[in-house]
Design a protein around this motif. Structure first.
Motif, short mmCIF file in Angstrom:
data_model
loop_
_atom_site.label_atom_id
_atom_site.label_comp_id
_atom_site.label_asym_id
_atom_site.label_seq_id
_atom_site.Cartn_x
_atom_site.Cartn_y
_atom_site.Cartn_z
N VAL A 298 0.85 -1.19 0.00
CA VAL A 298 0.00 0.00 0.00
C VAL A 298 0.89 1.24 0.00
CG1 VAL A 298 -1.75 1.30 1.27
CG2 VAL A 298 -1.86 -1.21 1.22
N GLY A 299 0.54 2.22 -0.82
CA GLY A 299 1.29 3.47 -0.86
C GLY A 299 0.89 4.30 -2.05
N SER A 300 1.13 5.59 -1.98
CA SER A 300 0.72 6.51 -3.04
C SER A 300 1.79 6.70 -4.11
CB SER A 300 0.34 7.87 -2.43
OG SER A 300 1.43 8.40 -1.69
N SER A 301 2.94 6.04 -3.97
CA SER A 301 3.99 6.08 -4.97
C SER A 301 4.86 4.84 -4.79
CB SER A 301 4.85 7.35 -4.84
OG SER A 301 5.59 7.32 -3.63
N ARG A 302 5.66 4.51 -5.79
CA ARG A 302 6.54 3.34 -5.66
C ARG A 302 7.51 3.51 -4.50
NH1 ARG A 302 7.28 -0.46 -9.88
NH2 ARG A 302 5.85 -0.16 -11.63
N GLU A 303 7.94 4.73 -4.26
CA GLU A 303 8.91 4.99 -3.20
C GLU A 303 8.31 4.84 -1.81
OE1 GLU A 303 10.05 6.39 -6.98
OE2 GLU A 303 8.31 7.08 -5.80
N SER A 304 6.99 5.03 -1.69
CA SER A 304 6.35 5.00 -0.38
C SER A 304 5.64 3.69 -0.08
CB SER A 304 5.35 6.16 -0.26
OG SER A 304 4.26 5.98 -1.14
N LEU A 305 5.77 2.69 -0.96
CA LEU A 305 5.05 1.43 -0.77
C LEU A 305 5.47 0.73 0.51
CD1 LEU A 305 5.11 0.01 -4.42
CD2 LEU A 305 3.09 0.82 -3.18
N VAL A 306 4.46 0.23 1.24
CA VAL A 306 4.69 -0.52 2.47
C VAL A 306 4.14 -1.93 2.28
CG1 VAL A 306 4.20 -0.69 4.94
CG2 VAL A 306 4.55 1.56 3.88
N HIS A 307 4.98 -2.93 2.52
CA HIS A 307 4.58 -4.34 2.37
C HIS A 307 3.64 -4.70 3.51
CE1 HIS A 307 6.10 -8.81 2.10
NE2 HIS A 307 4.82 -8.69 1.78
N LYS A 308 2.37 -5.03 3.19
CA LYS A 308 1.36 -5.33 4.20
C LYS A 308 1.09 -6.83 4.33
CE LYS A 308 0.27 -1.15 5.58
NZ LYS A 308 0.42 -0.74 7.00
N TYR A 309 1.00 -7.53 3.20
CA TYR A 309 0.68 -8.96 3.22
C TYR A 309 1.42 -9.66 2.09
CZ TYR A 309 -3.31 -7.26 5.94
OH TYR A 309 -4.09 -6.64 6.87
N SER A 310 1.52 -10.97 2.20
CA SER A 310 1.98 -11.81 1.10
C SER A 310 0.90 -12.84 0.81
CB SER A 310 3.29 -12.51 1.44
OG SER A 310 4.37 -11.60 1.53
N LEU A 311 0.70 -13.14 -0.46
CA LEU A 311 -0.22 -14.19 -0.89
C LEU A 311 0.61 -15.34 -1.44
CD1 LEU A 311 -2.91 -12.02 -2.73
CD2 LEU A 311 -3.12 -13.10 -0.49
N VAL A 312 0.47 -16.51 -0.83
CA VAL A 312 1.28 -17.68 -1.18
C VAL A 312 0.38 -18.70 -1.87
CG1 VAL A 312 2.80 -19.50 -0.34
CG2 VAL A 312 2.83 -17.24 0.76
N ASN A 313 0.66 -18.96 -3.14
CA ASN A 313 -0.10 -19.90 -3.94
C ASN A 313 0.76 -21.14 -4.15
OD1 ASN A 313 -2.62 -19.99 -5.96
ND2 ASN A 313 -0.87 -20.95 -6.99
N SER A 314 0.41 -22.23 -3.46
CA SER A 314 1.23 -23.43 -3.48
C SER A 314 0.45 -24.59 -4.09
CB SER A 314 1.66 -23.80 -2.05
OG SER A 314 2.47 -24.93 -2.06
N TYR A 315 0.97 -25.14 -5.17
CA TYR A 315 0.34 -26.28 -5.81
C TYR A 315 0.78 -27.59 -5.15
CZ TYR A 315 -0.85 -23.12 -9.66
OH TYR A 315 -1.36 -22.09 -10.41
N CYS A 316 0.10 -28.65 -5.50
CA CYS A 316 0.47 -30.02 -5.09
C CYS A 316 0.56 -30.14 -3.57
CB CYS A 316 1.76 -30.44 -5.78
SG CYS A 316 1.62 -30.43 -7.59
N CYS A 317 1.60 -30.80 -3.06
CA CYS A 317 1.67 -31.13 -1.63
C CYS A 317 2.82 -30.42 -0.94
CB CYS A 317 1.84 -32.64 -1.46
SG CYS A 317 3.26 -33.33 -2.34
N PHE A 318 3.31 -29.31 -1.52
CA PHE A 318 4.52 -28.69 -0.99
C PHE A 318 4.25 -27.52 -0.05
CE2 PHE A 318 5.68 -30.55 -5.11
CZ PHE A 318 6.69 -31.39 -4.71
N GLY A 319 3.02 -27.11 0.11
CA GLY A 319 2.73 -25.95 0.94
C GLY A 319 2.24 -26.33 2.33
N ARG A 320 1.57 -25.39 2.98
CA ARG A 320 1.02 -25.61 4.32
C ARG A 320 -0.01 -26.73 4.30
NH1 ARG A 320 -3.55 -23.92 6.65
NH2 ARG A 320 -4.06 -22.74 4.76
N VAL A 321 -0.78 -26.81 3.21
CA VAL A 321 -1.75 -27.89 3.01
C VAL A 321 -1.48 -28.54 1.66
CG1 VAL A 321 -3.55 -26.85 4.45
CG2 VAL A 321 -3.43 -26.29 2.02
N ASN A 322 -2.01 -29.71 1.45
CA ASN A 322 -1.85 -30.41 0.17
C ASN A 322 -2.94 -29.95 -0.79
OD1 ASN A 322 -1.59 -32.13 -1.96
ND2 ASN A 322 -1.77 -34.03 -0.79
#
Length: 309
Positions: free
Chosen positions: A200-224
């Motif tokens: 979130v931020g009003s310019s590239r320079e001011s962007l603040v990392h708020k969340y990550s979205l993790v898309n994991s296929y197959c059986c390698f992530g938190r769930v299968n």
């Protein structure tokens, strides 16, 4: 918690005040549909449903390299319903009728070149196409717009990205996470796991990392997630993580309630998402999470164009 963003204009007020073009193919909803609350902090979550386009299914079935511009319904999550976070929770498997009866939040309409869609379908990279997403409320266009340039991906040193603007002012960006190039290349090629940062931020320079979205296929992530989001296993889970890597909740990509239409939609990769907003998140953070799911949808859960090869 304040929902103000420098230079931002109230979305609902603008949508109510001015006449905007009607979204092509927008279906008039039942009278029970209501205007979205003043900000997304007033609701617990959303349901996102790609609109069924029969022509796409027919053209795919006969092998014609063409896809129409996508359209999405974004509805208010019913009271008392939360997205499941693993396969031990049955989760909500909504039918088309249940989703359509929910109060409207947005209707999202893709703007992209038909020529680009044909060419990129033939090349097997339709999911990387350049596009814009326009947000509508009550059949009127709002000042919100997503711009997605054509990027080939972080593995080629060209990370995927989307920018959300409100009346021309940047709200934030969703960017493929390649801060650790070797680590992310290994995660994608060896563990089938893809991560995007929601900022979130009003310019590239001011962007603040708020969340990550993790898309994991197959059986390698938190769930299968193997065979997830299909008639074999109705749910697929996309993890919402803190910037520090702490699990917050999951977005539930769901096959639906079953039936012939859901089976056809699955084959055409037209998806439903159930998303519960993280507690304490602001209006703009929630809007960026919605944008993040659109980024994940296009990058990993939509047609590439080479499925019949």
């Amino acid at each position: 918690m304040s929902t103000e963003l420098p230079g931002a204009v109230d979305v609902v007020a603008t949508a109510r005040g001015g006449a905007g073009p009607v979204a092509e193919g927008y279906e008039q909803q039942a009278p029970a549909i209501q205007m979205m609350p003043g900000n997304l902090e007033a609701i617990d979550g959303v349901v996102i449903r790609e609109v069924t386009q029969i022509a796409d299914m027919v053209l795919q079935g006969v092998g014609i390299p063409y896809e129409q511009a996508n359209k999405y319904e974004v509805k208010q999550l019913p009271a008392g319903v939360t997205a499941a976070s693993d396969f031990n929770q049955p989760g909500w498997l909504p039918s088309k009728e249940e989703i359509k009866a929910l109060p409207e939040v947005f209707f999202i309409n893709e703007e992209s070149s038909a020529c680009d869609r044909v060419c990129m379908t033939m090349l097997g990279c339709l999911n990387l196409r350049a596009l814009k997403l326009h947000f509508y409320q009550n059949n009127q266009q709002t000042p919100l717009m997503v711009d997605r340039p054509c990027k080939v991906g972080g593995g080629c040193c060209c990370p995927l990205e989307l920018t959300l603007t409100n009346n021309g002012q940047m709200v934030g960006m969703v960017v493929e996470d390649f801060d650790n190039y070797c680590g992310q290349c290994c995660a994608q090629t060896c563990a089938c796991t893809y991560t995007q940062k929601v900022m979130v931020g009003s310019s590239r320079e001011s962007l603040v990392h708020k969340y990550s979205l993790v898309n994991s296929y197959c059986c390698f992530g938190r769930v299968n997630n193997c065979c997830g989001g299909t008639c074999c296993k109705p749910n697929f889970f996309i993890d919402v993580m803190s910037p520090e890597g702490k699990f917050i909740n999951a977005v539930q990509m769901t096959y639906g309630s079953g039936g012939a239409e859901d089976c056809c939609r699955m084959g055409a990769q037209m998806n439903n998402y159930v998303m519960t907003f993280p507690p304490g998140s602001s209006h703009w953070e929630r809007l960026m999470l919605l944008t993040g799911i659109m980024s994940v949808e296009y990058a990993y859960h939509s047609r590439k164009g080479d499925e019949n090869n």
